[in-house]
Scaffold this active site. Structure first.
Site, mmCIF file in Angstrom:
data_model
loop_
_atom_site.group_PDB
_atom_site.id
_atom_site.type_symbol
_atom_site.label_atom_id
_atom_site.label_comp_id
_atom_site.label_asym_id
_atom_site.label_seq_id
_atom_site.Cartn_x
_atom_site.Cartn_y
_atom_site.Cartn_z
ATOM 1 N N HIS A 49 -81.309 18.261 -48.198
ATOM 2 C CA HIS A 49 -81.171 17.394 -49.367
ATOM 3 C C HIS A 49 -79.785 16.767 -49.382
ATOM 4 O O HIS A 49 -78.779 17.448 -49.200
ATOM 5 C CB HIS A 49 -81.393 18.197 -50.653
ATOM 6 C CG HIS A 49 -81.339 17.372 -51.900
ATOM 7 N ND1 HIS A 49 -82.411 16.617 -52.338
ATOM 8 C CD2 HIS A 49 -80.336 17.162 -52.795
ATOM 9 C CE1 HIS A 49 -82.075 15.991 -53.455
ATOM 10 N NE2 HIS A 49 -80.818 16.299 -53.747
ATOM 11 N N SER A 50 -79.716 15.461 -49.596
ATOM 12 C CA SER A 50 -78.474 14.706 -49.682
ATOM 13 C C SER A 50 -77.691 14.870 -48.374
ATOM 14 O O SER A 50 -78.210 14.555 -47.310
ATOM 15 C CB SER A 50 -77.669 15.161 -50.910
ATOM 16 O OG SER A 50 -76.665 14.232 -51.230
ATOM 17 N N MET A 51 -76.447 15.383 -48.424
ATOM 18 C CA MET A 51 -75.711 15.578 -47.173
ATOM 19 C C MET A 51 -76.464 16.507 -46.234
ATOM 20 O O MET A 51 -76.376 16.394 -45.010
ATOM 21 C CB MET A 51 -74.311 16.143 -47.450
ATOM 22 C CG MET A 51 -73.446 16.265 -46.203
ATOM 23 S SD MET A 51 -71.772 16.880 -46.512
ATOM 24 C CE MET A 51 -72.106 18.633 -46.761
ATOM 25 N N SER A 77 -84.217 14.531 -47.426
ATOM 26 C CA SER A 77 -84.353 14.303 -48.863
ATOM 27 C C SER A 77 -83.123 13.632 -49.459
ATOM 28 O O SER A 77 -81.987 14.039 -49.195
ATOM 29 C CB SER A 77 -84.597 15.655 -49.560
ATOM 30 O OG SER A 77 -84.526 15.549 -50.960
#
Length: 203
Positions: A49-51, A77
């Site tokens: 998720h994200s990074m 994500s």
């Protein structure tokens, strides 16, 4: 079908808050890769998720290039494709960084009222910004495993166009899945996301 879920805990956070933060995607991916390759030979899938999405991508690259192992699927994500660049300049001013975090509408927004807690997490958040700011790959950097990109429909940190470009980074199948919510859509959509992931890795 059953699956064992293992989480990656970044240094500088929670039970690893005494560990020095790492401000390089490549360095972090190298460390995660060494831990992942030490696992047994059961099939793997990554959800980042994200990074964490670009970290999962980089770990996948290392597994494929160095060990000849391709995960069943990579779930990317809430993150633009690795070759898509955004203005994510390192925030050095505490007030600016806190305002930026509040704008994300994260699930732990109450922490902004706790100055002691903020002092603990801000160095880790800064290292994340620095890591992403310094990360770049070319559009032709690819893995072979399938990629499922997952975003929240109202996430201002990633557009559907930026998410679609994840498809350029795999020679395998690609799909884009959109859920209600913003950057932290997972908070409210976790049961549906879990069902989606389980369905894909069982195929």
């Amino acid at each position: 079908m059953s699956a064992e879920v293992l989480a990656v805990q970044y240094p500088g956070r929670q039970d690893r808050h005494r560990d020095a933060c790492i401000d390089s995607v490549e360095e972090m991916a190298d460390l995660i890769f060494e831990d992942v390759r030490a696992l047994d030979d059961r099939p793997l899938a990554f959800f980042g998720h994200s990074m964490g999405a670009v970290l999962a991508f980089e770990v996948t690259r290392r597994l494929e290039e160095k060990d000849g192992i391709s995960p069943q699927r990579l779930f990317a994500s809430a993150r633009p494709a690795p070759s898509r660049r955004r203005d994510e300049t390192l925030r050095t001013d505490d007030a600016q960084l806190i305002a930026d975090l509040k704008a994300l509408n994260g699930p732990n927004s109450g922490i902004f009222a706790d100055e002691d807690a903020l002092r603990v997490i801000l160095p880790a958040i800064r290292s994340d910004y620095k890591a992403i700011e310094g990360y770049a790959v070319s559009p032709d950097t690819r893995v072979t495993c399938p990629i499922s990109t997952v975003i929240g429909v109202s996430d201002e940190r990633v557009t559907s166009d930026e998410a679609e470009d994840w498809g350029k980074h795999t020679t395998g199948d690609f799909e884009l899945m959109v859920f209600p919510g913003g950057h932290f859509y997972l908070t409210e959509q976790l049961p549906d996301v879990a069902r989606f992931v389980a369905k894909r890795i069982s195929q």
